[in-house]
Structures are given as structure tokens and as C-alpha cells.
Scaffold this active site. Structure first.
Site, mmCIF file in Angstrom:
data_model
loop_
_atom_site.group_PDB
_atom_site.id
_atom_site.type_symbol
_atom_site.label_atom_id
_atom_site.label_comp_id
_atom_site.label_asym_id
_atom_site.label_seq_id
_atom_site.Cartn_x
_atom_site.Cartn_y
_atom_site.Cartn_z
ATOM 1 N N GLY A 44 -11.118 -3.432 3.256
ATOM 2 C CA GLY A 44 -11.413 -2.146 3.627
ATOM 3 C C GLY A 44 -11.149 -2.256 4.897
ATOM 4 N N ASP B 101 1.760 15.131 0.150
ATOM 5 C CA ASP B 101 0.981 15.438 0.550
ATOM 6 C C ASP B 101 -0.371 15.944 1.559
ATOM 7 O OD1 ASP B 101 0.028 13.772 -1.860
ATOM 8 O OD2 ASP B 101 -2.558 14.177 -1.570
ATOM 9 N N THR C 41 1.893 13.518 -5.191
ATOM 10 C CA THR C 41 1.657 15.287 -4.307
ATOM 11 C C THR C 41 0.023 14.993 -5.345
ATOM 12 O OG1 THR C 41 1.602 16.113 -6.550
ATOM 13 C CG2 THR C 41 3.302 15.887 -4.703
ATOM 14 N N GLY C 42 -1.227 13.577 -4.968
ATOM 15 C CA GLY C 42 -2.215 13.617 -4.977
ATOM 16 C C GLY C 42 -2.432 12.339 -5.500
ATOM 17 N N ASP D 161 0.585 -1.161 -0.603
ATOM 18 C CA ASP D 161 -0.101 0.120 0.191
ATOM 19 C C ASP D 161 0.845 1.654 0.183
ATOM 20 O OD1 ASP D 161 -2.135 -1.688 0.015
ATOM 21 O OD2 ASP D 161 -1.850 -2.166 1.936
ATOM 22 N N GLU D 162 1.984 1.455 -0.544
ATOM 23 C CA GLU D 162 2.927 2.288 -1.238
ATOM 24 C C GLU D 162 2.543 2.895 -2.313
ATOM 25 O OE1 GLU D 162 4.083 -1.297 -0.938
ATOM 26 O OE2 GLU D 162 5.098 -1.291 0.816
ATOM 27 N N HIS E 297 -4.272 -3.003 -6.337
ATOM 28 C CA HIS E 297 -3.612 -1.492 -6.789
ATOM 29 C C HIS E 297 -4.223 -0.821 -7.480
ATOM 30 C CE1 HIS E 297 0.762 -3.832 -7.778
ATOM 31 N NE2 HIS E 297 0.255 -3.834 -6.449
HETATM 32 P P1 IMP Z 1 -1.871 -12.905 3.398
HETATM 33 O O1 IMP Z 1 -0.826 -12.120 1.930
HETATM 34 O O2 IMP Z 1 -3.048 -12.500 2.708
HETATM 35 O O3 IMP Z 1 -1.645 -14.532 3.569
HETATM 36 O O4 IMP Z 1 -2.135 -11.855 4.393
HETATM 37 C C1 IMP Z 1 -0.389 -11.989 5.315
HETATM 38 C C2 IMP Z 1 -0.225 -11.012 5.240
HETATM 39 O O5 IMP Z 1 0.009 -10.136 4.338
HETATM 40 C C3 IMP Z 1 -1.492 -9.568 6.049
HETATM 41 O O6 IMP Z 1 -0.701 -9.439 7.105
HETATM 42 C C4 IMP Z 1 -2.473 -9.177 5.415
HETATM 43 O O7 IMP Z 1 -2.546 -7.995 5.987
HETATM 44 C C5 IMP Z 1 -1.132 -8.863 4.478
HETATM 45 N N1 IMP Z 1 -0.845 -8.532 3.172
HETATM 46 C C6 IMP Z 1 -1.293 -8.798 1.875
HETATM 47 N N2 IMP Z 1 -1.383 -8.576 1.012
HETATM 48 C C7 IMP Z 1 -1.450 -7.009 0.895
HETATM 49 C C8 IMP Z 1 -1.431 -5.886 0.221
HETATM 50 O O8 IMP Z 1 -1.403 -6.250 -0.999
HETATM 51 N N3 IMP Z 1 -1.583 -5.054 1.028
HETATM 52 C C9 IMP Z 1 -1.319 -5.117 2.290
HETATM 53 N N4 IMP Z 1 -1.446 -5.601 2.513
HETATM 54 C C10 IMP Z 1 -1.077 -7.441 2.684
HETATM 55 MG MG MG Z 2 -2.395 -2.042 -1.926
#
Ligand code: IMP
Ligand code: MG
Length: 335
Positions: free
Chosen positions: A253, A284, A323-324, A16-17, A45
Site C-alpha cells: 500500500g 493507456d 491497454t487496461g 510492478d511492471e 502479482h
Molecule cells: P525486500 O525484498 O522486502 O527485502 O525489499 C527490498 C527492496 O525491494 C525494497 O525497496 C522493496 O520495496 C523492494 N521490493 C521487494 N519486493 C517488491 C515487489 O514485488 N515490487 C516492488 N518492489 C519490491
Molecule cells: Mg507487484
């Protein structure tokens, strides 16, 4: 990075970067020829264009550039229903390929994930990626070539990409999640079921290490994580809300936990991934006056100082600054 044929995009922290945004920008700006997605359906993504939001779990984020060939690598794990839905949504049928040896994630894997007390305790996404990869390791998994609906998409991704690199085409290897979720280097056992580092992204796509020109590590200006496990410097949800950092996950979610940027972790992860360049997203959010800036000079002094500190501490240049939310809300400092 301009004119550089093959670039790996790797997430620096817990996913989630903003990799989706960075990839969609590069695809449009550099007219990228190929984009290979790795990983599985657990990662979303996010791509914003003209006020429209896409949360892509399968289709590569480079789809915005209409001439880009979109591929899913042999090391990836395909959710067939979700894949077909997204192909429809993004209208990419004619330019989408799936490696014949990519493995398949099924409904039963999701059920196993959700009903396992152990996996639940790790705070998995519930998509079933862990159980699907277990099956792959046991060599009982279905592959893309076994699925009738995937026949029109089957490809030999590694050959296609390596031929593309030979021909001087521009290639992006799209990593998913972040390095701290790596099965090998992350906060085990609070990690995902695979290595998420730059080397693993190359392996899943079928590109050898000598063929990669750049590794672009994507940092967010603060850190977040969903699910269980340590997060250094974690703040309360109230504090995150006050600072304007509070987020919910694009895929599930769920609330994202948050913490300030960790320079030491940023430095270490840049090194282990062999990063040559960095992107810094959501500037931002911590410096609201930067919203929508497209030139470095438009940034406030404190925002500039933060970017420079990231460069000093990690030893790599921050070439792209978000920045957005829109794909083009970005400062591009590449020559
Ligand atoms: P899994 O990949 O569903 O087995 O989850 C293992 C860990 O990775 C958990 O803490 C999830 O929240 C985290 N995780 C898996 N995919 C993502 C992603 O795309 N973004 C953020 N966290 C993720
Ligand atoms: Mg993501």
C-alpha cells in the site's frame, strides 16, 4: 512465442511492471500447461478478471486457466499461512504443488526485517525475505517438506517441469520483482535478497538454460519503485498525479515513486537477461486514448511511435501491449 514450450517472464525495472497481467493473459490465451512461481511473499502479482482483483503473493498468476498445473519452485521461499489463504481464495488445491525443498519464511523473519534499522533504511517490504534467505544460506531454514500443512502439496518441481518440457507442454517460469532489484545487478544495497534476473528464475524453478525458448521482458510504459534507492528521472508525486502515473503498491500500500521510461536502461536489461521479446504494459496510462485497445491499428500515432521507439532502442519486438487492467485488455502482436 506461440507454440513455444518454455518461456521465462522477467521484470525489467523495479517490479510492478504488470507481470501478473501478462502471465494471466498468456495462461488463458495459450492454454499454458505449467506455471512455476519463484521468489517470495514480498512480491504481489495483480490479476484482474471480470471486475475481480487478485493480489497474489504465492499462487502463480496463471491460475485463471483452469487446466494449468501451478507450482512453486525449489528456489522459492514459502509463507505458509499466506499460501493456504490464496489456495482457498483461488480454489486451486487440486492442481497446486510446492517443491519439497522450497524454504519457509516465518513470522520471526518478518519481525527481524521490521526491527532492523539497516533493513528499514533500505525500505524493505517487511515480510522478512532478507532474514529468511540469510537462514537458508546458513542452512538452518525449514523446508516445505518439514511443514505438516504442506504435505498434500509436496512435489518435485524440477522433474515435473523438465518432463513437461520433454512432452512438449507449455511452461511459464514466473519471475517476481524486477531486474533493478536484483541482489547482483540492481541498485545495491537498495535491492532485494536474491537475484531477480532470467537466469535466476530458471535456477529457482529447476530448468537449465538450454531448455528455455524465450525470455519475455516486461516493461511498464513508465518506471516506478517503492522503498529507498535511486530512480533515474524521478518526478514529484504531484507531477506523477498530474500525468496519471501515480500508483500505490499492491503488496504494502506504499506510494510508488515514478519516472519516465528509460530507454538506455531498457536496452541494457534486455541484453543482460537475454530477452527475445518484450511486453509493454500500461500504455493507456501515458496515452489515455489507447484505453481498452485490442489492435495495434487502434492506437494513436504518438502511442505507436512510442512502441516503435522501444523496439528500436531495445532491439527486441514488443509483442504484447497492455491497454487496461483486465487480463484481456491487451494487444497481441504475435504471429
Ligand atoms: P525486500 O525484498 O522486502 O527485502 O525489499 C527490498 C527492496 O525491494 C525494497 O525497496 C522493496 O520495496 C523492494 N521490493 C521487494 N519486493 C517488491 C515487489 O514485488 N515490487 C516492488 N518492489 C519490491
Ligand atoms: Mg507487484
Amino acid at each position: 512465442m506461440k507454440n513455444v514450450p518454455c518461456t521465462v517472464i522477467v521484470g525489467a525495472f523495479w517490479g510492478d511492471e504488470g507481470k501478473g497481467k501478462i502471465i494471466s493473459y498468456l495462461a488463458l490465451k495459450d492454454k499454458v500447461d505449467f506455471c512455476v512461481r519463484t521468489g517470495s511473499v514480498n512480491a504481489a502479482h495483480t490479476v484482474w478478471m471480470d471486475g475481480k482483483k487478485y493480489a497474489l503473493h504465492m499462487v502463480p498468476a496463471a491460475f485463471l486457466h483452469e487446466k494449468c498445473r501451478l507450482l512453486i519452485g525449489a528456489g522459492a521461499n514459502v509463507h505458509v499461512a499466506r499460501f493456504l489463504e490464496e489456495v482457498e481464495l483461488t480454489k486451486v488445491k487440486g492442481r497446486m504443488g510446492v517443491d519439497q525443498q522450497a524454504s519457509i519464511i516465518e513470522e520471526k523473519h518478518s519481525l527481524q526485517d521490521k526491527t532492523s534499522a539497516h533493513l528499514k533504511g533500505l525500505g524493505t517490504t517487511g515480510w522478512g525475505v532478507g532474514p529468511a534467505l540469510e537462514e537458508r544460506a546458513r542452512r538452518t531454514a525449514k523446508l516445505a517438506k518439514d511443514i505438516p500443512e504442506l504435505q498434500p502439496y509436496l512435489a518435485d518441481v524440477a522433474t515435473e517441469i523438465n518432463d513437461g518440457i520433454d512432452a512438449g507442454k507449455k511452461v511459464l517460469l514466473e519471475g517476481t520483482q524486477g531486474f533493478m532489484l536484483s541482489l547482483f545487478y540492481g541498485t545495491y544495497p537498495y535491492v532485494t535478497g536474491r537475484d531477480t534476473g532470467a537466469a535466476a528464475i530458471c535456477s529457482e524453478a529447476g530448468v537449465g538454460p538450454t531448455r528455455v525458448d524465450d525470455v519475455l521482458i516486461v516493461y511498464k510504459s513508465f518506471m516506478t519503485r517503492v522503498g529507498t534507492g535511486p530512480l533515474p528521472g524521478e518526478m514529484t508525486k504531484e507531477e506523477a498525479k498530474e500525468r496519471g502515473w501515480f500508483e500505490t503498491a499492491a503488496g504494502t500500500g506504499r506510494d510508488r515513486r515514478s519516472a519516465p521510461f528509460d530507454f538506455e536502461l531498457a536496452r541494457k536489461n534486455a541484453k543482460i537477461n537475454g530477452a527475445t521479446q518484450a511486453a509493454l504494459t500500461k500504455l493507456d496510462c501515458i496515452f489515455p486514448r489507447c484505453q481498452g485497445a485490442r489492435k495495434f491499428d487502434e492506437l494513436s500515432a504518438d502511442a505507436k511511435r512510442f512502441v516503435e521507439e522501444v523496439e528500436e532502442k531495445t532491439g527486441i519486438p514488443v509483442v504484447l501491449i497492455g491497454t487496461g487492467p483486465e487480463a484481456l485488455d491487451l494487444i497481441d502482436r504475435r504471429k
